[in-house]
Design an enzyme around this catalytic site. Structure first.
Site, PDB file in Angstrom:
ATOM      1  N   LYS A  55       1.946   2.042  -5.155  1.00  0.00           N
ATOM      2  CA  LYS A  55       2.652   1.400  -6.292  1.00  0.00           C
ATOM      3  C   LYS A  55       1.787   2.052  -7.701  1.00  0.00           C
ATOM      4  CE  LYS A  55       2.687  -2.683  -4.766  1.00  0.00           C
ATOM      5  NZ  LYS A  55       2.634  -2.447  -3.191  1.00  0.00           N
ATOM      6  N   GLN A 109       1.984  -6.408  -2.829  1.00  0.00           N
ATOM      7  CA  GLN A 109       2.359  -6.344  -1.703  1.00  0.00           C
ATOM      8  C   GLN A 109       3.443  -5.431  -1.304  1.00  0.00           C
ATOM      9  OE1 GLN A 109       1.672  -9.637  -2.576  1.00  0.00           O
ATOM     10  NE2 GLN A 109      -0.572  -9.066  -2.328  1.00  0.00           N
ATOM     11  N   LEU A 132       4.080  12.298   0.668  1.00  0.00           N
ATOM     12  CA  LEU A 132       4.873  13.387   1.415  1.00  0.00           C
ATOM     13  C   LEU A 132       3.912  14.430   1.805  1.00  0.00           C
ATOM     14  CD1 LEU A 132       7.904  14.303   2.311  1.00  0.00           C
ATOM     15  CD2 LEU A 132       7.751  15.738   0.730  1.00  0.00           C
ATOM     16  N   GLY A 168      -4.279  -5.038  -4.391  1.00  0.00           N
ATOM     17  CA  GLY A 168      -5.218  -3.981  -4.991  1.00  0.00           C
ATOM     18  C   GLY A 168      -4.480  -2.895  -5.471  1.00  0.00           C
ATOM     19  N   HIS A 169      -4.649  -2.730  -6.672  1.00  0.00           N
ATOM     20  CA  HIS A 169      -4.005  -1.490  -7.336  1.00  0.00           C
ATOM     21  C   HIS A 169      -5.088  -0.593  -8.086  1.00  0.00           C
ATOM     22  CE1 HIS A 169      -0.032  -4.013  -8.108  1.00  0.00           C
ATOM     23  NE2 HIS A 169      -0.253  -3.488  -6.936  1.00  0.00           N
ATOM     24  N   ASP A 191       0.695  -1.185  -0.117  1.00  0.00           N
ATOM     25  CA  ASP A 191       0.071  -0.115  -0.243  1.00  0.00           C
ATOM     26  C   ASP A 191       0.921   1.166   0.131  1.00  0.00           C
ATOM     27  OD1 ASP A 191      -2.327  -1.664   0.284  1.00  0.00           O
ATOM     28  OD2 ASP A 191      -1.810  -1.758   2.333  1.00  0.00           O
TER      29      ASP A 191
HETATM   30  P1  IMP Z   1      -2.693 -13.105   2.425  1.00  0.00           P
HETATM   31  O1  IMP Z   1      -1.695 -12.534   1.508  1.00  0.00           O
HETATM   32  O2  IMP Z   1      -4.088 -12.875   2.217  1.00  0.00           O
HETATM   33  O3  IMP Z   1      -2.204 -14.368   2.890  1.00  0.00           O
HETATM   34  O4  IMP Z   1      -2.446 -12.186   3.958  1.00  0.00           O
HETATM   35  C1  IMP Z   1      -1.321 -12.128   4.479  1.00  0.00           C
HETATM   36  C2  IMP Z   1      -0.767 -10.737   5.156  1.00  0.00           C
HETATM   37  O5  IMP Z   1      -0.188  -9.848   3.913  1.00  0.00           O
HETATM   38  C3  IMP Z   1      -1.885  -9.804   5.785  1.00  0.00           C
HETATM   39  O6  IMP Z   1      -1.269  -9.253   6.901  1.00  0.00           O
HETATM   40  C4  IMP Z   1      -2.528  -9.147   4.740  1.00  0.00           C
HETATM   41  O7  IMP Z   1      -3.122  -7.862   5.234  1.00  0.00           O
HETATM   42  C5  IMP Z   1      -1.375  -8.846   3.780  1.00  0.00           C
HETATM   43  N1  IMP Z   1      -1.698  -8.504   2.587  1.00  0.00           N
HETATM   44  C6  IMP Z   1      -1.895  -9.118   1.506  1.00  0.00           C
HETATM   45  N2  IMP Z   1      -1.933  -8.456   0.613  1.00  0.00           N
HETATM   46  C7  IMP Z   1      -1.441  -7.200   0.854  1.00  0.00           C
HETATM   47  C8  IMP Z   1      -1.674  -6.002  -0.221  1.00  0.00           C
HETATM   48  O8  IMP Z   1      -1.885  -5.893  -1.342  1.00  0.00           O
HETATM   49  N3  IMP Z   1      -1.420  -4.825   0.497  1.00  0.00           N
HETATM   50  C9  IMP Z   1      -1.116  -4.992   2.035  1.00  0.00           C
HETATM   51  N4  IMP Z   1      -1.123  -6.037   2.629  1.00  0.00           N
HETATM   52  C10 IMP Z   1      -1.241  -7.144   2.112  1.00  0.00           C
END
Ligand code: IMP
Length: 437
Positions: A16, A225, A339, A40-41, A13
């Site tokens: 990107k 991520q 910023l 999520g983009h 987050d």
């Molecule tokens: P999972 O990827 O659904 O297994 O979640 C594992 C961890 O990664 C959790 O803390 C989610 O909140 C985090 N996570 C997964 N995808 C994202 C993303 O796109 N942005 C931020 N955190 C993410």
């Protein structure tokens, strides 16, 4: 001609979407190499908002090849819906513009069920806070050699044998969690139906990308991520189930590591995290709720998840952690985002290291108990009252904002290549063009 990898350098987050969109407008191929629809983009192109989860960002721009690499885990039902949604927004998607690696493992409905059932059953302190999309269980099946991969959809006998192998593992597991056994025949029918929608996009991606590379085409590797969620180098076990760091770009599509010329790390000017797990600079009050500064960062930064809508945890910039991710991903330059969210703070804090049992550390240790005992060492910096939103040159920035950016560069031992000052594409200060470096 450079190929560029974009990775999040914190917990995801970092913003990107905008940068990937800007870079993808100048790339020939845009490839996803890890993760799934947990990502999520959000892209804003010509005033239209696109929310992508599984599709590479390049799809919204005509004339590009978008690629889903083998490092991704793919939910075919989700993908078909996402394609339909962007088509309704006027985007053209065809096998000429979208390719899915034949060796991509599938996320099945049983993976999502297992993910959610485990999270519900988890005792306090062991919940990961996953997105519930089945990402972890799908990767478990990949390394457990019982995945159903895209290519398996093409042959009924292979598909049925693969399903049987997977269910030998899943049925006993489900029984233990109190979930009924899988309806084998219904699953096979579902897979055969979706196969018709997915197979037209299946391709030997490794071959296509190697040919593109030889032909001098520019490839943009789009990470999802952030590096602190990496399965090896993140805050394990509170991580996602894939390698997020830049080295995965090569493995996740089948192109050699020498094909990567520039790694751009996306870094938010403060820190956020969704889900559970350690977060040394999190701004909390005595009751464990966001304190006034934490609330202010969250509100000003609109810190709510694109995929789950969850409120993100907020904290000061952690230079020790970003120095670590710059190293593990081989980041050559960063894009510093948001910023402007810091505008108006009288004083700002940056974490420069940790104190652990009387010792000073310049990195976050691996052991969970040590992580929990680490207290951040802060450096205080004067804030600025002027707005930095929309700045397009260094001259537009207040002196203290420039000082903040320079201090960040020094502490993370990596230069700023781009500074993003609003969600608008043109509100960017360019120092180094990753494709031309
Ligand atoms: P999972 O990827 O659904 O297994 O979640 C594992 C961890 O990664 C959790 O803390 C989610 O909140 C985090 N996570 C997964 N995808 C994202 C993303 O796109 N942005 C931020 N955190 C993410």
């Amino acid at each position: 001609m450079a190929n560029v990898v974009v990775v999040g350098a914190q917990w995801g987050d970092e913003g990107k979407g905008k940068i990937v969109d800007w870079l993808s407008s100048r790339a020939d191929v845009i490839a996803r190499f890890q993760g799934g629809h947990n990502a999520g983009h959000t892209l804003v192109v010509d005033g239209k908002v696109y929310k992508l989860h599984a599709l590479p960002s390049g799809v919204v721009r005509g004339g590009k090849l978008s690629v889903i690499g083998n490092g991704v885990v793919l939910d075919p039902w989700h993908l078909v819906k996402e394609i339909a949604t962007v088509r309704e927004q006027g985007v053209t998607i065809s096998p000429e513009t979208l390719m899915i690696a034949e060796n991509t493992p599938l996320i099945l409905p049983i993976h999502g069920e297992l993910d959610r059932a485990r999270e519900e059953a988890a005792s306090k302190g062991t919940k990961i806070g996953t997105t519930g999309r089945g990402i972890g269980p799908a990767y478990e099946d990949k390394v457990g050699r019982r995945s159903i991969r895209v290519a398996d959809l093409a042959d009924d006998a292979t598909l049925e044998a693969r399903v049987d192998r997977a269910l030998q593992h899943h049925d006993p597991l489900r029984k233990g969690l109190g979930i009924e056994a899988v309806d084998r025949d219904a699953l096979i029918t579902q897979l055969k139906e979706i196969a018709q929608d997915i197979l037209p996009y299946a391709a030997p991606v490794w071959k296509v990308l190697n040919e593109k590379r030889k032909a001098g085409k520019r490839i943009l590797f789009e990470g999802a991520q952030g590096a602190l969620l990496d399965i090896d180098f993140g805050t394990y076990p509170f991580v996602t189930s894939s390698n997020v760091i830049a080295g995965q770009a090569a493995t996740g599509v089948g192109i050699g590591p020498g094909s990567i010329d520039y790694v751009l790390g996306i870094v938010k000017a403060y820190t956020t995290r969704v889900g559970e797990g350690p977060f040394p600079t999190e701004l909390l009050d005595a009751e464990g709720k966001p304190d006034a500064d934490g609330q202010r960062l969250g509100e000003r930064g609109h810190e709510f998840g694109t995929t789950t809508g969850r409120q993100r945890r907020c904290g000061w910039f952690d230079a020790a952690l970003v120095r670590q991710t710059c190293a593990t991903s081989g980041i050559k330059g960063i894009c510093l985002t948001k910023l402007d969210v810091l505008d108006g703070f009288e004083k700002l804090k940056i974490c420069v290291g940790y104190e652990l049992d009387g010792d000073r550390l310049d990195y976050l240790p691996t052991a969970a108990d040590q992580q929990a005992r680490c207290t951040p060492i802060y450096e205080e910096i004067d804030g600025w009252s002027e707005s930095t939103e929309g700045a397009r040159s260094w001259n537009d920035l207040p002196a203290n904002a420039i000082k903040y950016v320079r201090r960040v560069e020094e502490l993370i031992e990596c230069p700023v290549a781009l500074l993003s000052t609003s969600p608008e594409r043109d509100d960017t200060i360019l120092v180094t063009d990753p494709f031309e470096d």
